[in-house]
Each structure stands twice: as C-alpha cells, then as structure tokens.
Design a protein around this motif. Structure first.
Motif, PDB file in Angstrom:
ATOM      1  N   GLU A   1       0.845  -1.185   0.000  1.00  0.00           N
ATOM      2  CA  GLU A   1       0.000   0.000   0.000  1.00  0.00           C
ATOM      3  C   GLU A   1       0.882   1.237   0.000  1.00  0.00           C
ATOM      4  O   GLU A   1       2.009   1.209   0.479  1.00  0.00           O
ATOM      5  CB  GLU A   1      -0.918   0.018   1.228  1.00  0.00           C
ATOM      6  CG  GLU A   1      -1.894  -1.144   1.286  1.00  0.00           C
ATOM      7  CD  GLU A   1      -2.765  -1.085   2.529  1.00  0.00           C
ATOM      8  OE1 GLU A   1      -2.502  -0.226   3.404  1.00  0.00           O
ATOM      9  OE2 GLU A   1      -3.696  -1.893   2.627  1.00  0.00           O
ATOM     10  N   HIS A   2       0.357   2.317  -0.539  1.00  0.00           N
ATOM     11  CA  HIS A   2       1.079   3.589  -0.460  1.00  0.00           C
ATOM     12  C   HIS A   2       0.083   4.690  -0.112  1.00  0.00           C
ATOM     13  O   HIS A   2      -1.122   4.541  -0.316  1.00  0.00           O
ATOM     14  CB  HIS A   2       1.805   3.915  -1.769  1.00  0.00           C
ATOM     15  CG  HIS A   2       0.892   4.374  -2.866  1.00  0.00           C
ATOM     16  ND1 HIS A   2       0.255   3.505  -3.718  1.00  0.00           N
ATOM     17  CD2 HIS A   2       0.509   5.628  -3.238  1.00  0.00           C
ATOM     18  CE1 HIS A   2      -0.480   4.189  -4.579  1.00  0.00           C
ATOM     19  NE2 HIS A   2      -0.354   5.480  -4.314  1.00  0.00           N
ATOM     20  N   ARG A   3       0.599   5.764   0.437  1.00  0.00           N
ATOM     21  CA  ARG A   3      -0.256   6.889   0.812  1.00  0.00           C
ATOM     22  C   ARG A   3       0.194   8.130   0.059  1.00  0.00           C
ATOM     23  O   ARG A   3       1.394   8.431   0.017  1.00  0.00           O
ATOM     24  CB  ARG A   3      -0.165   7.143   2.322  1.00  0.00           C
ATOM     25  CG  ARG A   3      -1.132   8.221   2.798  1.00  0.00           C
ATOM     26  CD  ARG A   3      -0.991   8.531   4.273  1.00  0.00           C
ATOM     27  NE  ARG A   3      -1.356   7.436   5.140  1.00  0.00           N
ATOM     28  CZ  ARG A   3      -2.596   6.992   5.336  1.00  0.00           C
ATOM     29  NH1 ARG A   3      -3.594   7.539   4.668  1.00  0.00           N
ATOM     30  NH2 ARG A   3      -2.842   6.002   6.180  1.00  0.00           N
ATOM     31  N   ASP A   4      -0.759   8.810  -0.547  1.00  0.00           N
ATOM     32  CA  ASP A   4      -0.486  10.079  -1.219  1.00  0.00           C
ATOM     33  C   ASP A   4      -0.888  11.227  -0.299  1.00  0.00           C
ATOM     34  O   ASP A   4      -2.015  11.259   0.194  1.00  0.00           O
ATOM     35  CB  ASP A   4      -1.276  10.191  -2.527  1.00  0.00           C
ATOM     36  CG  ASP A   4      -0.813   9.195  -3.578  1.00  0.00           C
ATOM     37  OD1 ASP A   4       0.407   8.971  -3.660  1.00  0.00           O
ATOM     38  OD2 ASP A   4      -1.667   8.649  -4.295  1.00  0.00           O
ATOM     39  N   ILE A   5       0.026  12.145  -0.057  1.00  0.00           N
ATOM     40  CA  ILE A   5      -0.267  13.356   0.719  1.00  0.00           C
ATOM     41  C   ILE A   5      -0.055  14.543  -0.207  1.00  0.00           C
ATOM     42  O   ILE A   5       1.060  14.779  -0.678  1.00  0.00           O
ATOM     43  CB  ILE A   5       0.646  13.459   1.959  1.00  0.00           C
ATOM     44  CG1 ILE A   5       0.421  12.242   2.869  1.00  0.00           C
ATOM     45  CG2 ILE A   5       0.375  14.756   2.711  1.00  0.00           C
ATOM     46  CD1 ILE A   5       1.337  12.207   4.074  1.00  0.00           C
ATOM     47  N   LEU A   6      -1.118  15.264  -0.498  1.00  0.00           N
ATOM     48  CA  LEU A   6      -1.057  16.362  -1.448  1.00  0.00           C
ATOM     49  C   LEU A   6      -0.922  17.694  -0.724  1.00  0.00           C
ATOM     50  O   LEU A   6      -1.653  17.966   0.238  1.00  0.00           O
ATOM     51  CB  LEU A   6      -2.309  16.377  -2.328  1.00  0.00           C
ATOM     52  CG  LEU A   6      -2.658  15.062  -3.034  1.00  0.00           C
ATOM     53  CD1 LEU A   6      -3.904  15.240  -3.899  1.00  0.00           C
ATOM     54  CD2 LEU A   6      -1.489  14.588  -3.880  1.00  0.00           C
ATOM     55  N   ILE A   7      -0.002  18.512  -1.174  1.00  0.00           N
ATOM     56  CA  ILE A   7       0.234  19.834  -0.598  1.00  0.00           C
ATOM     57  C   ILE A   7       0.072  20.860  -1.710  1.00  0.00           C
ATOM     58  O   ILE A   7       0.671  20.721  -2.780  1.00  0.00           O
ATOM     59  CB  ILE A   7       1.648  19.943   0.004  1.00  0.00           C
ATOM     60  CG1 ILE A   7       1.878  18.842   1.053  1.00  0.00           C
ATOM     61  CG2 ILE A   7       1.869  21.313   0.642  1.00  0.00           C
ATOM     62  CD1 ILE A   7       3.310  18.779   1.567  1.00  0.00           C
ATOM     63  N   SER A   8      -0.727  21.878  -1.484  1.00  0.00           N
ATOM     64  CA  SER A   8      -0.926  22.899  -2.517  1.00  0.00           C
ATOM     65  C   SER A   8       0.396  23.585  -2.839  1.00  0.00           C
ATOM     66  O   SER A   8       1.295  23.662  -1.994  1.00  0.00           O
ATOM     67  CB  SER A   8      -1.952  23.937  -2.062  1.00  0.00           C
ATOM     68  OG  SER A   8      -1.425  24.732  -1.013  1.00  0.00           O
TER      69      SER A   8
END
Length: 238
Positions: A36-43
């Motif tokens: 599994e992987h986690r995406d963390i989006l930052i503007s």
C-alpha cells in the motif's frame, strides 16, 4: 516499482518520495503485489510557504534537482508520521483562509522538515567540526533556555563570521534555526504532557507566552492552545 520522469526505481517499506509540480510518475505493480502507499497532497502555495519558512534556499534546492528526493524512514519515524497523518485527517478546523488550513500547514512543515534534515545530514560531512557541534547544541533541549550568545561563546569566531558561515551551510539564520528547534520541542510537550502553555513556553526557551504564541502561530497558523485542543480531542479517533 516507481517510474518517475522516465526513470524506474524500486520502493520499499518506509520510503518517502517528494514529487514536485511537473513531475510525471506512476506505480508499476504486479498482480500479486499487495503493498500500500499513501499520497499526501500539498498545494503549491503552501509548499512554497513551508519551504521558505524552513530555509530561504530550500524551495530552489528541491526544484533544481534532476529527480525528486527519495529517502527511507525508520520504523519509529514512519509510525510517528502515520499517527500525525491520522490525527490531522480527523481534525475539523475552520479557517478564514481555505488555502492555508492550520493542520495542513503543520503537516507540510513536518514533512518538509524531515526532507530538509535528511539533505542537511547528507551534506554535513562537508561541515566544519565547529558547525556540527553547534547544530547539536542548538537541538539540545538543555540549551533552549540559553541565548545564542551563551551557546556560541565557546567558539573563537566573531559573530559576523559565525552568522555568515551558518547561513551559507544551513540555508537559514542561526536565530531562525534555533526558534524552529524550540518550536518542534514545544509541539511534543503540547502533545504528550499536561504542562500549561506558560510552562511549555518557558521550558522551550521563549521568554514570554506572548512571544511563544506569536512564533507558534507564524509557523503553524494556529495557536498552541488550539493545537493542543484539536490534537487531544482526536486521540483515539478511528
């Protein structure tokens, strides 16, 4: 496997990759791959603000690299980051500025601080020994109630040389670096102790609670008391 800008690498447990606007990437999975992987989006605006807060040259350093930076977290670092992510994901905070929510601000700075310390650690082999010792001193909680002059008094250089050389290698001023170290320590006290805000301010080396509140809010977009209230209310949230 992770393909980034045409180049393929293999990621393992704990790897974190900082993608930038314009980077092209995809995951190449075999049918039996259950990772599994986690995406963390930052503007983009928040990313720039967080970089600038940590070091004036940090944003350009990230974008000038040929490929995104990849490094591996230890198990304890991985667990701490995951716990923070879950806590922040469960927070419901209203903000007049939707582009700079306090929780996003804190998480972005924490993620980028991990990257910055890794990059500085890689470069530290070129640091003069006095600078390595000074960095240790500035991150030692026993020194947080001391002034910069007290900490640097044993170094036989004038203040101008110290300041100029520190900024050249670290990318930010001694004063800003020292404040960041004390703020990071204060966050741990807010999360894991019952100390009052006034006690935490003193323990972290801030002469007044007013000054502590101002520095904390400038860094994270939220007051220490609101940060503690939100983090405490979400402990144990599934």
């Amino acid at each position: 496997e992770h393909k980034v800008n045409g180049e393929t690498s293999t990621l393992s447990v704990g790897d974190i990759c900082f993608m930038r606007p314009g980077d092209s990437h995809t995951f190449l999975r075999s049918p039996d791959n259950l990772c599994e992987h986690r995406d963390i989006l930052i503007s983009t605006s928040l990313f720039k603000s967080a970089c600038d807060y940590l070091s004036p040259s940090f944003f350009d350093e990230i974008h000038s690299a040929k490929q995104p930076h990849i490094f591996r977290l230890s198990q304890s670092e991985f667990n701490a980051l995951e716990n923070d992510y879950i806590m922040f994901s469960n927070m419901v905070i209203t903000s007049p500025n939707d582009d700079l929510l306090p929780t996003e601000n804190f998480l972005a700075i924490k993620l980028l601080y991990i990257l910055l310390t890794r990059l500085r650690s890689q470069a530290s082999s070129n640091y003069p020994q006095w600078l390595k010792d000074l960095l240790l001193a500035l991150n030692d909680k026993d020194n947080f109630t001391k002034s910069l002059n007290e900490i640097t008094s044993s170094l036989h250089f004038n203040h101008s040389y110290l300041s100029r050389t520190f900024t050249k290698f670290i990318g930010t001023t001694m004063a800003k670096y020292f404040i960041n170290s004390r703020l990071a320590y204060s966050v741990r006290l807010l999360q894991f102790t019952q100390m009052s805000i006034a006690q935490i301010a003193i323990e972290s080396g801030f002469p007044t609670i007013t000054y502590y509140n101002r520095c904390f809010k400038a860094a994270f977009g939220i007051s220490p008391s609101n940060y503690r209230r939100n983090s405490t209310s979400n402990i144990g949230t599934k």
